[in-house]
Design an enzyme around this catalytic site. Structure first.
Site, short mmCIF file in Angstrom:
data_model
loop_
_atom_site.label_atom_id
_atom_site.label_comp_id
_atom_site.label_asym_id
_atom_site.label_seq_id
_atom_site.Cartn_x
_atom_site.Cartn_y
_atom_site.Cartn_z
CG ASP A 344 0.86 -4.18 10.57
OD1 ASP A 344 1.68 -4.68 9.78
OD2 ASP A 344 0.74 -2.96 10.75
CG ASP A 591 -1.16 0.83 11.24
OD1 ASP A 591 -0.61 -0.23 10.88
OD2 ASP A 591 -0.63 1.95 11.12
CG ASP A 595 -2.29 -4.09 8.20
OD1 ASP A 595 -1.49 -4.96 7.82
OD2 ASP A 595 -1.95 -3.11 8.90
#
Length: 712
Positions: A344, A591, A595
Site C-alpha cells: 500500500d 495499514d 487494506d
C-alpha cells in the site's frame, strides 16, 4: 525554490488502560474455553514436573500428570472421536492415544508433553479466530448509527442509518461521519476518506461528487442524496469481503501436517498389527502389549513435531525482539514461501501525513521565503486542515516567529483567510484563488479599500447578509489575480505533475507564493524494495487508492515499476487475486481499513503497527510494531532460514524413527533404549531449532541477498 522538508514527529507512547487483566479474562482471550483448558493443562504439567524432580511421592506427580491429560486432552480427544465416527483419522486423536500409550508403559511425562503441545496449539488458533471476528464487527462502528434526514417538507429528522433508503437526502455537518454512500447535491467541504481510499489528505467535495459512509466531513455542511442502502455501502462491503476471505482462505498447514494423516493411518495400523498378530500366534498379552506400546512410543511423531516447531517458534521470538509480531508458526512458514510483495502507499511506503516540501516565491512578492512561510503559518494557525497543520509545523521546525492573525476565516473546500501584520493573507486551492473573475465583475475590492475609515465602520457593524459581502470584498481588488495568474499557474502545474499538492498564497490580493505539500516517503523504503526484489526475484507492486500522479511519483522514488492507483478495497482484492492466479505467493503490506480485505486475501498480510487500524492489525498475519519497512525483507529471509532448519530437523527425526522402528520390528528393542533414542532425537532437533534465538540469526537475515541468489 526552497527545500522545506520537515523533521518527523516522534510517536508518543500510550499507557495501557486500567483493569486490563480482568478484561483479558472477561472478554479477551481468557474468555475462550480452549485458552482456559490449555492454561490449566500447562500449570498441571509444570506442577507435576516440579514434584517429580523434587522426589515427591509418585502418586502425587502421577495424579497431576493424569489431571493434565484430562484438562488438555478431553477436547481434542472428543474431536478425534467425532472425526473417527465420520471415518476420518484425526491427528489429535492419535496424539491422545499415543499419550495414553506412553502412560500405560510408564512414560507419563512424554504423554503429558504431547497433550500440552496440542492444547496450546488449539488455544492459539481459537484466539486468532476470535480476534478476527471481533475486529470485523468493530469495523461497523465506522459508519454512524444515526443520520439527519430531510423529510419531504424540508424538515430535519434524526433516523437510524439502517432506515435510509435510496433517494433520501441527509445533512452532514462539520465533524460528522457521513451516514450513507451518496452524491453531494448541495454544499462543499473537505472529506477525510482515508478509511476507504487510503488517501492521506482530505478530498474537496463539491456538488456532484461521491461520498462514502463512514468518512468524516471537515468544514462545511453537505447535503447528500443516498445512492445505496446501508447493507450495500462500501464499509459494509469491506466487512463482507474480510469475513468471506477469512472463511474461504485455505488454512495453510505446516509441512508435517501435510503428511500427518497418512502417517497416522500407517502408525495405527502397524501398532494394531504388532499387538494382534503376535497375540494370535500365541504370544502372551503382556509381551504383545509391551511390544506394541514400544513401537507407538518410538514411532510417535513427538520428535517430528518438535523438529518443526522450535525453528519456527525461535524465528518468531527473534522477529518479535526486532519489532515484527508473527502471529503463528503457520504464518512464519507462509512467509518463507513468498514470491511477490505488494505495498500500500499511504502510511506504508510513506509516513501517512503531509509535509511542506517546497515554497516557491513568485515575482513581485518582495519577501523572503522565511517571511512568506511565517505569514502563511500565522494565517493557517487556526486551521484544523492537515495541509494547514503541515505549514504551521514547517514554520515551527525552523523556529520562525508567527505574528498574530486576526479576522480568521475558513472557507470549506477553498482555504483560509486572515489579516497578518497588516496584510490580507489568503491560502487555498489554485482552482479557487487563481480562477478568472466573472465577466463584468470589475474591480470589486478596490472601491471598498479606498473608502475612508468612517465609511467602513457602520458597514462592518451591519448584521447578517450585509456583513458577509463586505468581509469578502475587503482589501485590494481581486482583478490583479487574473492578470498575474500566469506566473502562479506555471509552478502549480509543475508541482501537481510531480505528485505534490499545490497551495497558492495571496498577499493583499496578489499571488505571492506557491506551497508544495506531499506525504513523505519513509527513508528506508527504497532499500526495502531493492532487497525484496533481490530476495524474491520479482519487483514489488504498488496498490493504492491515491491518485495516479502521487502514486507515480512515489514509485519513481522507490524503484517500483508496477503501479496500480485509484483502487477501492474491492479493487485491491481483485489485484491480489490476479497476482495469485499468475502463480505468485503474495504478501501484502498495508495499514488502513481499506487494506483489510486484501490483507485477508493475500497469502500473508503484513500490517504497519503504529498507524494500522484495529481491523487491519487483526486481519493481518504479521504486524510491524515499529513501522520499519527494512524488517519486511529481513523477516522473509529469517523465515526461509527457519524452513531450512525444519527440513534438516525432519531428516534427523526421520532417521531416528526409522532406525528405532526397524530395530523393534526386526529384533528386540529394549524399552529403555527405545525411550532414550526417542528422547535423544527430540533433544537434538529441539536444540538445533533454537539456534535461531541467537542475535546473529537476525543480523544474518538482514544481510542483503547476493546478486543472482534466488529464493531459498
Amino acid at each position: 525554490m526552497a527545500d522545506l522538508t520537515t523533521r518527523p514527529t516522534p510517536a508518543t507512547a500510550t499507557a495501557a488502560p486500567p483493569g486490563r487483566p480482568a478484561a483479558w479474562w472477561r472478554s479477551g482471550p481468557g474468555s475462550l474455553p480452549e485458552v482456559r483448558w490449555a492454561i490449566t493443562a500447562t500449570v498441571l504439567f509444570a506442577a507435576a514436573g516440579v514434584c517429580q524432580l523434587a522426589g515427591a511421592p509418585s502418586w502425587l506427580w502421577w495424579g497431576l500428570y493424569l489431571a493434565c491429560y484430562a484438562a488438555g486432552g478431553w477436547e481434542p480427544g472428543l474431536a478425534g472421536l467425532r472425526a473417527l465416527r465420520e471415518r476420518t483419522l484425526d491427528v489429535d486423536l492419535l496424539m491422545v492415544v499415543a499419550a495414553i500409550g506412553a502412560a500405560a508403559i510408564g512414560q507419563v511425562f512424554d504423554g503429558a508433553l504431547l497433550i500440552v503441545i496440542f492444547a496450546t496449539s488449539g488455544a492459539l488458533e481459537a484466539v486468532a479466530t476470535k480476534r478476527t471476528a471481533d475486529s470485523v464487527r468493530s469495523l461497523l462502528d465506522l459508519a454512524p448509527e444515526r443520520a439527519t434526514r430531510l423529510d419531504p417538507a424540508g424538515q430535519e429528522e434524526v433516523v437510524e442509518t439502517t432506515e435510509l433508503a435510496v433517494g433520501d437526502v441527509i445533512v452532514v455537518r462539520p465533524g460528522e461521519r457521513v451516514g450513507a454512500d451518496g452524491q453531494v447535491i448541495a454544499g462543499s467541504g473537505d472529506v477525510d476518506q482515508s478509511t476507504i481510499t487510503g488517501e492521506s489528505l482530505p478530498v474537496d467535495k463539491q456538488v456532484g461528487d461521491e461520498v462514502f459512509a463512514g468518512t468524516v466531513n471537515g468544514a462545511g455542511v453537505l447535503r447528500v442524496r443516498v445512492d445505496r442502502p446501508a447493507g450495500e455501502t462500501v464499509i459494509a462491503r469491506i466487512v463482507a469481503m474480510v469475513e468471506q476471505a477469512s472463511a474461504t482462505k485455505a488454512r495453510t498447514q505446516l509441512f508435517i501436517e501435510k503428511v500427518e494423516r497418512r502417517y497416522s493411518v500407517v502408525m495405527v495400523a502397524a501398532t494394531v498389527a504388532l499387538f494382534a498378530i503376535p497375540l494370535a500366534l500365541g504370544q502372551n498379552l503382556q509381551d504383545s502389549l509391551l511390544r506394541a506400546m514400544t513401537f507407538m512410543i518410538v514411532a510417535s511423531p513427538c520428535a517430528v513435531v518438535l523438529a518443526t516447531m522450535p525453528p519456527l517458534l525461535a524465528a518468531i521470538a527473534t522477529a518479535g525482539r526486532h519489532g515484527v509480531l508473527i502471529k503463528s508458526a503457520v504464518v512464519m512458514e507462509q512467509l518463507a514461501g513468498i514470491t511477490q510483495v505488494a505495498f500500500d502507499k499511504t502510511g506504508t511506503l510513506t509516513e501517512g501525513r503531509p509535509h511542506l516540501t517546497h515554497l516557491h516565491a513568485l515575482p513581485g512578492s518582495g519577501l523572503s521565503d522565511h517571511q512568506l512561510l511565517a505569514l502563511a503559518a500565522a494565517a493557517e494557525d487556526g486551521s484544523e486542515h492537515p495541509l494547514g497543520r503541515a505549514v504551521v509545523a514547517a514554520a515551527r521546525d525552523r523556529d520562525l516567529r508567527l505574528p498574530a492573525a486576526t479576522r480568521f476565516a475558513s472557507l470549506p473546500g477553498q482555504g483560509v483567510r486572515a489579516h497578518v501584520a497588516g496584510h490580507l493573507v489568503e491560502i487555498g486551492s489554485p482552482a479557487h484563488l487563481l480562477s478568472e473573475p466573472a465577466p463584468g465583475a470589475g474591480p470589486a475590492r478596490t472601491p471598498v479599500a479606498e473608502l475612508a475609515g468612517p465609511a467602513r465602520t457602520p458597514v462592518a457593524e451591519l448584521a447578517g447578509p450585509a456583513r458577509t459581502p463586505v468581509a469578502e470584498l475587503a482589501g485590494p481588488a481581486r482583478t490583479p489575480v487574473a492578470e498575474l495568474a500566469g506566473p502562479a499557474r506555471t509552478p502549480v502545474a509543475e508541482l501537481e505533475d510531480g505528485g505534490h499538492t499545490a497551495v497558492v498564497m495571496l498577499l493583499d490580493g496578489r499571488p505571492a507564493a506557491v506551497l508544495a505539500l506531499a506525504d513523505r516517503i519513509r527513508p528506508e523504503a527504497a532499500e526495502a524494495v531493492a532487497r525484496l526484489t533481490a530476495l524474491t526475484h520479482a519487483a514489488p507492486v504498488l496498490l493504492t487508492g491515491d491518485n495516479p500522479r502521487a502514486a507515480a511519483r512515489l514509485a519513481a522514488q522507490t524503484g517500483i515499476t508496477d503501479v496500480r492507483a485509484g483502487l477501492l478495497p474491492q479493487d485491491k482484492v481483485a489485484a491480489i487475486r490476479e497476482l495469485q492466479q499468475e502463480g505468485a505467493r503474495v504478501a501484502l503490506v498495508g495499514d488502513g481499513v481499506n487494506d483489510a480485505p486484501a490483507l485477508a486475501t493475500a497469502h500473508t498480510g503484513v500490517a504497519m503497527g503504529r498507524t494500522g487500524a484495529d481491523l487491519t492489525l487483526d486481519a493481518a498475519d504479521a504486524v510491524i510494531t515499529r513501522d520499519e519497512l527494512a524488517t519486511v525483507p529481513t523477516v522473509i529471509a529469517l523465515a526461509r532460514r527457519a524452513r531450512r532448519l525444519v527440513m534438516a530437523n525432519l531428516a534427523i527425526a526421520a532417521t531416528f524413527i526409522v532406525v528405532l522402528v526397524a530395530w523393534d520390528l526386526l529384533g528386540e528393542l529394549p524399552l529403555p533404549l527405545g525411550v532414550a533414542g526417542h528422547e535423544g532425537s527430540t533433544v537434538i532437533v529441539g536444540l538445533n531449532g533454537l539456534r535461531l534465538l541467537r542475535t546473529a540469526a537476525w543480523r544474518r537475515a538482514s544481510t542483503p541477498t547476493p546478486p543472482g541468489a534466488g529464493p531459498a
